[in-house]
Structures are given as C-alpha cells and as structure tokens.
Design a protein around this motif. Sequence first.
Motif, PDB file in Angstrom:
ATOM      1  N   ARG A 260       0.825  -1.214   0.000  1.00 59.18           N
ATOM      2  CA  ARG A 260       0.000   0.000   0.000  1.00 59.18           C
ATOM      3  C   ARG A 260       0.863   1.270   0.000  1.00 59.18           C
ATOM      4  N   TYR A 261       1.906   1.241   0.809  1.00 60.80           N
ATOM      5  CA  TYR A 261       2.799   2.408   0.961  1.00 60.80           C
ATOM      6  C   TYR A 261       4.233   1.939   0.699  1.00 60.80           C
ATOM      7  N   TYR A 262       4.921   2.556  -0.253  1.00 60.36           N
ATOM      8  CA  TYR A 262       6.241   2.021  -0.597  1.00 60.36           C
ATOM      9  C   TYR A 262       7.348   3.062  -0.719  1.00 60.36           C
ATOM     10  N   GLU A 263       7.020   4.382  -0.765  1.00 57.04           N
ATOM     11  CA  GLU A 263       8.088   5.376  -0.922  1.00 57.04           C
ATOM     12  C   GLU A 263       7.578   6.765  -0.556  1.00 57.04           C
TER      13      GLU A 263
ATOM     14  N   TYR B 140       6.325   8.205   6.638  1.00 57.40           N
ATOM     15  CA  TYR B 140       7.420   8.337   5.681  1.00 57.40           C
ATOM     16  C   TYR B 140       8.058   6.970   5.474  1.00 57.40           C
ATOM     17  N   VAL B 141       8.203   6.569   4.198  1.00 56.80           N
ATOM     18  CA  VAL B 141       8.806   5.278   3.850  1.00 56.80           C
ATOM     19  C   VAL B 141      10.156   5.531   3.177  1.00 56.80           C
ATOM     20  N   ASN B 142      11.211   5.113   3.849  1.00 56.16           N
ATOM     21  CA  ASN B 142      12.580   5.260   3.374  1.00 56.16           C
ATOM     22  C   ASN B 142      12.903   4.132   2.392  1.00 56.16           C
ATOM     23  N   ARG B 143      13.643   4.447   1.310  1.00 59.91           N
ATOM     24  CA  ARG B 143      13.945   3.436   0.279  1.00 59.91           C
ATOM     25  C   ARG B 143      15.033   2.457   0.703  1.00 59.91           C
ATOM     26  N   GLY B 144      15.664   2.690   1.849  1.00 62.14           N
ATOM     27  CA  GLY B 144      16.697   1.766   2.310  1.00 62.14           C
ATOM     28  C   GLY B 144      17.997   1.928   1.550  1.00 62.14           C
TER      29      GLY B 144
END
Length: 289
Positions: free
Chosen positions: A247-250, A261-265
Amino acid sequence: MHHIETTKLSRRAFLKKLARTSFSAALAMAAASGYARWIEPAELTVTHHALSHPLIPKSFAGVKLLQFSDLHLGHYYGLKRFYRIIGRINELGPDLVVFTGDLLHEANRYPHVNAVAEALAGVRAPLGKFCIYGNHDHGGYGTDIYRRLMERAGFRVLVNEHALIRRGQHAIAIAGSDDMMLGRPDWSKMTNGIPPATYTIALVHEPDGALETSRLPIHVQLSGHSHGGQIQLPFIGPLITPPLSERYYEGFYHVGGLLLYVNRGLGTTRVPLRFFAPPELTVFSLTPG
C-alpha cells in the motif's frame, strides 16, 4: 523488373532496420541491466525534509533526526560501502539517529558482526541512537545476534516500547514496534505511559502498519522494508514490494491524522538490482508549528 528490384531493396532495408532496432534494444537492455546492477545500488541520495507540528517543543527547533534502513549486509552489500555510509551519516551531523530494521541479510551466517558493531558505535548522535527489528533481523536465528550487535554499538533496541528524549524541561517520544512479520508487535504497549500531548515518532519496519499506528496518539511513523519498490518502471510503478509494503512504498503519505514516511533503504533484497529507486538517507529537521 524495376518493381521487383524495389521490393527486394525494401525488404533488405526493412531487415537492416529490424537488425539495427534489435541491436539497439539489446544494447539498451544491457546498459539498463548494468546500471541497475552496478551503478544505482552504489549511489546515495540524501533527502531533507521538515517535520512541523504544534506539539514539537521550542527547545527542539532545528533538531536533526536521521533515518537509515534496510542495509541487508552480506546480500551484495559489502563493508567498504557500509563504511562510506557511516562516514556520510556523521558528515550530516544528526542529533538523533534511527535505524528502521534489516541490518544483516542472514545474521547467523554473516562473518563481520564485530566490524559492523564497531562502525555503528562510531555513529555520533548526541540525543541518542534507536533501532527496531525488521523481518531479516529476526530471521535466521538473528534475534539475539541483532540485539547484541546494536546494543554494543550504542543503539537502544525498541521492542513495543518508547523512550522520552529530553531537552530542557520538554520532551518528545520515540516509540518502536516489534517486526510485524516475524515478531510480536503490540501498539498499545509501545505507547503506554507516553505523557499526553507529547510529540511522538513511531518506528515500524513495515509501512502498512500505519493503518494500526494511525489509531493511536502518534504523529509520525518512519518505516523501511519496501526498498522503494527496488525496481520501478515508468507508467507501471514498483515491481518488488514485499508483504506489508504494497500500500505504501516510498516517501510521504497521510494515513488519517498520521504522517507516514517510507525510506527506500540502502541495500537490496531478492535481486541485487535497483532501478529508479536509489538508496537513501533521510534527514528530518524538527520545527515547532
């Protein structure tokens, strides 16, 4: 005769054009493949954002919180690149540092645990260093290895608990859940005891946990796990989204009253490729709103 000769030439021209197109496509594919395997995974993007809220105390104005995530050390991610990341984190001069899970790809097989602990111990953050479990930190008998490593490095491992960060008379809270896939997350336990009207940042490895987090008095959730989809294609979007990051990826999302907030790693999982999803360090500046 003239008509037949024209047809032959046209056919020959068509075949030449087809060969050129096929060769160009093959070259483009090889270039894209090389870029996705060798270039983009070694790149580093540093993103800067402001977190503004009325509950952030004035004494926290300008405080810098740095998030890093998903190193997957050992899965095509070596110590040389890791040391560069540690150097870059210190160059950015954060006050707070948080790690949102997945440090080692296979903890019980990783040979450089001591070197990683020593390097992470060198991360400077005067207001504290905090981390949570990701699914890979629990997997492969990693639970105890990860905890020992991070505690040696001066990180506080938050498992369904929180810490109050004080500056003068005021405080903010950093809460952390256990991993959703291989741990036992308990949201109410994580926030139990946080004083009312305290600005609270939750660390939750899997972004889709925001649906649960948004029910609690939490203002921001920081997550990783998705790798930003790792391979993104124009008009199609991300190709690899692990469970609980579909659902939430970036980037930023609003989930009810919660800011996610989704960090890309930094590393990769499954395949050692990145395409339009470069590795990321995120710096948040706190601003009383």
